[in-house]
Write a protein that holds these residues in place. Structure first.
Motif: not given
Length: 385
Positions: A251-252, A262-264, A270-272, A306-310
């Motif tokens: 989830g976000g 939330a998508l970021n 998911l990447i981590r 940070p989520a947006a950067e990753l």
């Protein structure tokens, strides 16, 4: 005659002097008074005697008759009940018999299990400010407890009744009138309604947030599964033939009111979580074999990436080879590349052997990564020949 009169006067004066300061003992109750008093107690254990009868009669037919509202006190002796059961029983009996006057709600019921020294004083609403819970030690004194321990049950019960009466007498100005009871109960009903309203608002908010969370999560799953051009890394996964399972997308978090945030957050999680699986399935996505990387690497936490950067990084390889210092909460752990470079220098010579082991084992990517990291932590570097 005068001498006899003089002696008689001296004798009477002496008797009066000796009587000063000594209270006159109450006379024993008549049969009618005892019969009246029996309405105010239930005693299947037969421990109540003259002391308690006198105390109850004095309370209900004398002392309380001079107090506003004319309170009433009763005693029920029971057995075989622990403290919790005794409280429930006292409440039931209080409601059953309706001690006190209904409009004043000024009854008092002492329920006692004398042999176990358990007791409970049920207090009508109109007397609650007069006999609060904090007055227990004043009513059941150490002397009363000693009487109970000495099996002087009748004296102990009488003392509790008398102490209760004295408490009411001293604080009778605090007794609620019927008008006071009406006002206080209306105020309590209002308070309860406000509390219930707050609870319902909180519940509805939680239900709304939960619904929003699951709806948003479903949208995120559909987006990551069906729109690979949303993020560069997602597009590369799609091209490598790696599909995203929409039912296993995280989830976000608390980003409930911004779809993009939330998508970021969800894609960064998911990447981590899955990047080692992706590298195992598509080695071309990273610069080194997947086992060089750690599951949930501390160098890829949200405070470092940070989520947006990753989520919006140009490629997974760019993340893994990034050399920007990222101290975050763990300043000693900077970049993933620092770690993998150290591994290559120390244990890279064992890579061919390790890959042979992988081919003949059933180890999952995460398990192989864990074995390699343990190997790195404990092995001595191979010296060149």
């Amino acid at each position: 005659m005068k001498k006899w009169g003089l002696w008689l006067s001296l004798v009477l004066g002496l008797v009066l002097m000796l009587g000063i300061g000594h209270p006159v003992q109450a006379a024993s109750l008549t049969d009618k008074q005892i019969q009246q008093t029996q309405e105010w107690y239930r005693d299947p254990q037969e421990v109540i005697g003259a002391h308690t009868q006198q105390a109850l009669y004095s309370a209900n037919y004398r002392a309380f008759q001079r107090i506003k509202g004319k309170p009433q006190i009763a005693v029920i002796v029971t057995s075989g009940k622990d403290e919790d059961d005794l409280q429930d029983y006292a409440n039931e009996q209080f409601k059953k018999y309706g001690f006190g006057h209904a409009d004043w709600d000024n009854g008092l019921l002492l329920t006692i299990e004398p042999k176990e020294h358990h007791y409970w004083l049920e207090v009508g609403y109109g007397l609650e400010p007069v006999v609060p819970d904090g007055s227990a030690d004043e009513i059941v004194t150490d002397h009363v407890k000693n009487q109970l321990r000495a099996d002087q049950y009748d004296q102990a019960i009488a003392a509790i009744v008398n102490n209760t009466v004295h408490r009411v007498q001293r604080h009778q100005s605090a007794i609620y009138t019927p008008a006071d009871i009406g006002r206080h109960r209306a105020h309590e009903r209002l308070q309860n309604a406000i509390i219930v309203g707050i609870i319902w608002v909180w519940v509805l908010m939680m239900v709304g947030m939960a619904a929003r969370f699951f709806l948003l999560r479903n949208w995120i799953g559909r987006t990551l599964d069906g729109q690979p051009d949303t993020f560069p890394i997602l597009q590369q996964l799609h091209e490598a033939g790696i599909a995203i399972n929409p039912n296993k997308v995280p989830g976000g978090g608390w980003q409930l009111f911004s779809r993009q945030l939330a998508l970021n957050a969800a894609f960064a999680k998911l990447i981590r979580r899955d990047y080692i699986k992706w590298l195992a399935a598509a080695p071309q996505l990273g610069p080194l074999p997947y086992y060089y990387y750690k599951v949930q690497d501390d160098r890829m936490t949200d405070d470092k990436w940070p989520a947006a950067e990753l989520a919006t990084a140009s490629s997974l390889a760019a993340v893994l080879t990034d050399e920007t210092e990222r101290p975050g909460r763990l300043p000693a752990l900077t970049t993933i590349k620092d770690h993998t470079d150290a591994e290559q220098r120390k244990v890279g010579a064992y890579q061919d052997c390790f890959e042979k082991w992988i081919r003949f084992s059933d180890a999952k990517p995460e398990e192989a990564s864990h074995v390699w990291q343990e190997f790195f932590a404990h092995v001595t570097p191979r010296m060149p020949h």
